[in-house]
Structures are given as C-alpha cells and as structure tokens.
Design a protein around this motif. Structure first.
Motif, short mmCIF file in Angstrom:
data_model
loop_
_atom_site.label_atom_id
_atom_site.label_comp_id
_atom_site.label_asym_id
_atom_site.label_seq_id
_atom_site.Cartn_x
_atom_site.Cartn_y
_atom_site.Cartn_z
N HIS A 55 0.91 -1.30 -0.06
CA HIS A 55 0.14 0.11 -0.06
C HIS A 55 0.74 1.31 0.09
N ALA A 56 2.02 1.23 0.58
CA ALA A 56 2.91 2.21 0.43
C ALA A 56 3.38 2.61 -0.88
N VAL A 57 3.65 1.46 -1.67
CA VAL A 57 3.95 1.58 -3.41
C VAL A 57 2.64 1.99 -3.76
N GLU A 58 1.51 1.49 -3.58
CA GLU A 58 0.37 2.03 -4.45
C GLU A 58 -0.25 3.38 -4.31
N THR A 59 0.33 4.13 -3.13
CA THR A 59 0.05 5.43 -2.86
C THR A 59 0.54 6.21 -4.05
N PHE A 60 1.76 5.76 -4.74
CA PHE A 60 2.26 6.50 -5.56
C PHE A 60 2.13 6.07 -6.90
N THR A 61 2.19 4.50 -7.13
CA THR A 61 1.49 4.16 -8.26
C THR A 61 0.06 4.40 -8.92
N THR A 62 -1.01 4.47 -7.87
CA THR A 62 -2.38 4.72 -8.29
C THR A 62 -2.51 6.41 -8.42
N ALA A 63 -1.63 6.94 -7.95
CA ALA A 63 -1.60 8.46 -8.33
C ALA A 63 -1.21 8.80 -9.75
N ILE A 85 -15.41 7.26 -0.20
CA ILE A 85 -15.34 7.77 1.21
C ILE A 85 -15.68 6.40 1.95
N PRO A 86 -16.68 5.40 1.22
CA PRO A 86 -16.82 4.20 1.97
C PRO A 86 -15.49 3.21 2.03
N GLY A 87 -14.86 3.59 0.64
CA GLY A 87 -13.56 2.70 0.66
C GLY A 87 -12.53 3.07 1.84
N MET A 88 -12.35 4.35 1.95
CA MET A 88 -11.34 4.80 2.80
C MET A 88 -11.70 4.41 4.12
N ILE A 89 -12.83 4.35 4.55
CA ILE A 89 -13.58 3.85 5.93
C ILE A 89 -13.06 2.34 6.19
N GLY A 90 -13.43 1.66 4.96
CA GLY A 90 -13.11 0.16 5.26
C GLY A 90 -11.69 -0.12 5.18
N GLY A 91 -10.75 0.84 4.45
CA GLY A 91 -9.42 0.30 4.49
C GLY A 91 -8.83 0.66 5.79
N LEU A 185 -7.84 5.42 -1.20
CA LEU A 185 -7.94 4.23 -0.11
C LEU A 185 -6.26 3.92 0.18
N THR A 186 -5.31 3.80 -0.69
CA THR A 186 -3.97 3.34 -0.38
C THR A 186 -3.33 4.41 0.69
N ALA A 187 -3.66 5.66 0.32
CA ALA A 187 -2.99 6.72 1.25
C ALA A 187 -3.90 6.34 2.58
N THR A 188 -4.84 6.27 2.71
CA THR A 188 -5.77 6.05 4.22
C THR A 188 -5.00 4.70 4.86
N ILE A 189 -4.87 3.63 4.07
CA ILE A 189 -4.30 2.48 4.44
C ILE A 189 -2.88 2.60 5.19
N SER A 190 -2.13 3.13 4.19
CA SER A 190 -0.69 3.31 4.76
C SER A 190 -0.57 3.97 5.77
N ALA A 191 -1.30 5.18 6.01
CA ALA A 191 -1.35 6.12 7.03
C ALA A 191 -1.77 5.40 8.19
N THR A 192 -2.58 4.26 8.30
CA THR A 192 -2.80 3.55 9.41
C THR A 192 -1.86 2.56 9.64
N PHE A 193 -1.26 2.01 8.78
CA PHE A 193 -0.14 0.94 8.95
C PHE A 193 1.08 1.97 9.64
N ILE A 194 1.26 2.94 9.25
CA ILE A 194 2.38 3.80 9.88
C ILE A 194 2.09 3.80 11.35
N ALA A 195 0.85 4.36 11.62
CA ALA A 195 0.52 4.58 12.92
C ALA A 195 0.53 3.45 13.62
#
Length: 254
Positions: A55-63, A85-91, A185-195
């Motif tokens: 998901h860290a990689v996908e933050t860049f590739t999806t952009a 929005i639902p995708g970010m919450i679920g992620g 979605l990937t930006a949200t997931i990456s931030a959660t994993f970092i936390a």
C-alpha cells in the motif's frame, strides 16, 4: 552498488512491480494481490508487513495511474464519489484489524481469501461480458472492498471492479474510476499502517516494487482502452489460485 544499495538484488522486485502494474492498468485489479501473494508465499513476509509495503507503493502508483485515466477520460465521477469515502473507511478498519492480530494466525485466512479471489477471476474470464447498465450496490461494495484490500494486502480492484462489472457497469469507465479512487484508499491504509506498525514495515523490497510500478503506471489509461481483459484476467486468476492455494495447503499440513 549505489548509496549502499545492490541494484541487481532490486531487479526481481522491479520486475514484479512492473508486471503487476501493467496487469492492474489493463484490468483495474491485481497489483496488490500479485505483490502480496509473492511476498507472503515465496519470500516469507508477514501478512501485515506485506500489506503495508504494497500500500505504500500503491500510494504513488495509483496517483500516476489515476492521472493517466483522467487524461484518457476513463472516469465516471458520480461513481467515483460514491466509492471513495466508504472505501477509505473500510481500508482504515482493515489495516487496524490486520495490524493487531498474530501474523502466523492470519496467514492461512488471508491466503484462503486470495485463493477465492483467484477462482472468481477465472469465473469472470470464462463468463465474459454483460450488457451495460447502471450499478445499484456501490457504497457497501466500497466499504467491503476497502476492508478486504487492507486485510488481504490487495483486493480493492478484484472486489469492486468485478462486482461493478457483474452489475453491468461499463468496463472502461469502471476500470478507470476504481483505479483513480484507489489512490485515496491506499493513502488511508498506508497512514493507518504507519500509525500501528511504524516505518519498520517499509523495507528494501518496497523500493524495487515502487520503481517497477511507477515505470508501468502511466500506461494504465492506454491499456484500459486497448488490451483485451479476459485473457489477462484468466492469467491473474491462475496465478493467484495456484500460489495462494499452495500456501494454504502448506499451512494446513505443516
């Protein structure tokens, strides 16, 4: 060797990232699942760390891929806003759950999920296209897709794209819209994993996958218009089914 990095050791990860992103650009799915399957099955990376890396990689590739789809006018903006929005919450929920359970216990369940996705892709490739119509189930699909994407290290594309196509959505705009919304979605997931995990999960392999994915990402919008989806979907389904089922078998007998 440059800056202490052995470039030859990066090449396999660059190749995996490139191939996965080329498939993802054509199908609107499979970047996360291909990478996660290989990392977990063959390299022994714990599921939570593999998902964090991907998901860290996908933050860049999806952009980059999303910009390509916008350029090629592959976006249904109404569908985009109903998914994101639902995708970010679920992620965020999926990343939190995966980060707080034992990795060895999670692995068979994660790989069983990936096996089922592989079989479903094979079914979609065999079944073929459906008549275009407006999809009705969107927000719950985004929530489930986001959760499974984080928990399985991939799945947003297979879950969301495939189910929208089953409902009759246009393949070109569905692929473009799902790919573009995946950035948030990937930006949200990456931030959660970092936390929850810190930066320790983002390792040497992450760099190689990132390089390969970024090289391939700008071709996403082009491929969505021109590459036949069914043969690629079938190949992805075979890859996921065989590698994931083998890992589940090893977990059960070992």
């Amino acid at each position: 060797m440059i800056f202490g990095v052995d470039l030859s050791a990066l090449l396999p990860f660059i190749a995996v990232g490139f191939a996965a992103q080329m498939v993802d650009g054509a199908l609107g799915m499979a970047f996360g699942i291909i990478n996660s399957t290989l990392l977990v099955s063959f390299l022994g990376v714990p599921p939570a760390h593999a998902s964090a890396m991907v998901h860290a990689v996908e933050t860049f590739t999806t952009a980059a891929s999303g910009a390509s789809h916008v350029l090629h006018r592959n976006i249904n903006w109404r569908l985009f806003f109903r998914l994101v929005i639902p995708g970010m919450i679920g992620g965020a929920l999926g990343a939190y759950v995966l980060s707080n359970i034992d990795a060895s216990a999670a692995k068979p369940f994660v790989m069983a999920y990936l096996t089922s996705i592989g079989l479903y892709l094979l079914y979609r490739a065999w079944r073929g296209a459906v008549e275009p119509r407006e999809p009705k189930i969107i927000e719950p699909l985004g929530l489930a897709g986001g959760f499974l994407d984080a928990a399985g290290g991939g799945g947003w594309g297979p879950v969301v794209t495939s189910n929208l196509l089953v409902q009759g959505a246009s393949p070109r705009t569905t692929i473009g819209t799902v790919n573009t919304s995946e950035f948030f979605l990937t930006a949200t997931i990456s931030a959660t994993f970092i936390a929850t995990l810190g930066f320790a999960a983002f390792t040497f392999q992450t760099l190689g996958i990132l390089i390969g994915g970024l090289i391939a990402a700008p071709f996403g919008g082009f491929l969505a218009k021109r590459v036949p989806a069914r043969p690629l979907m079938a190949m992805v389904g075979v890859l996921l089914t065989l590698t994931s089922a083998y890992t589940v078998y090893r977990a059960l007998v070992g």
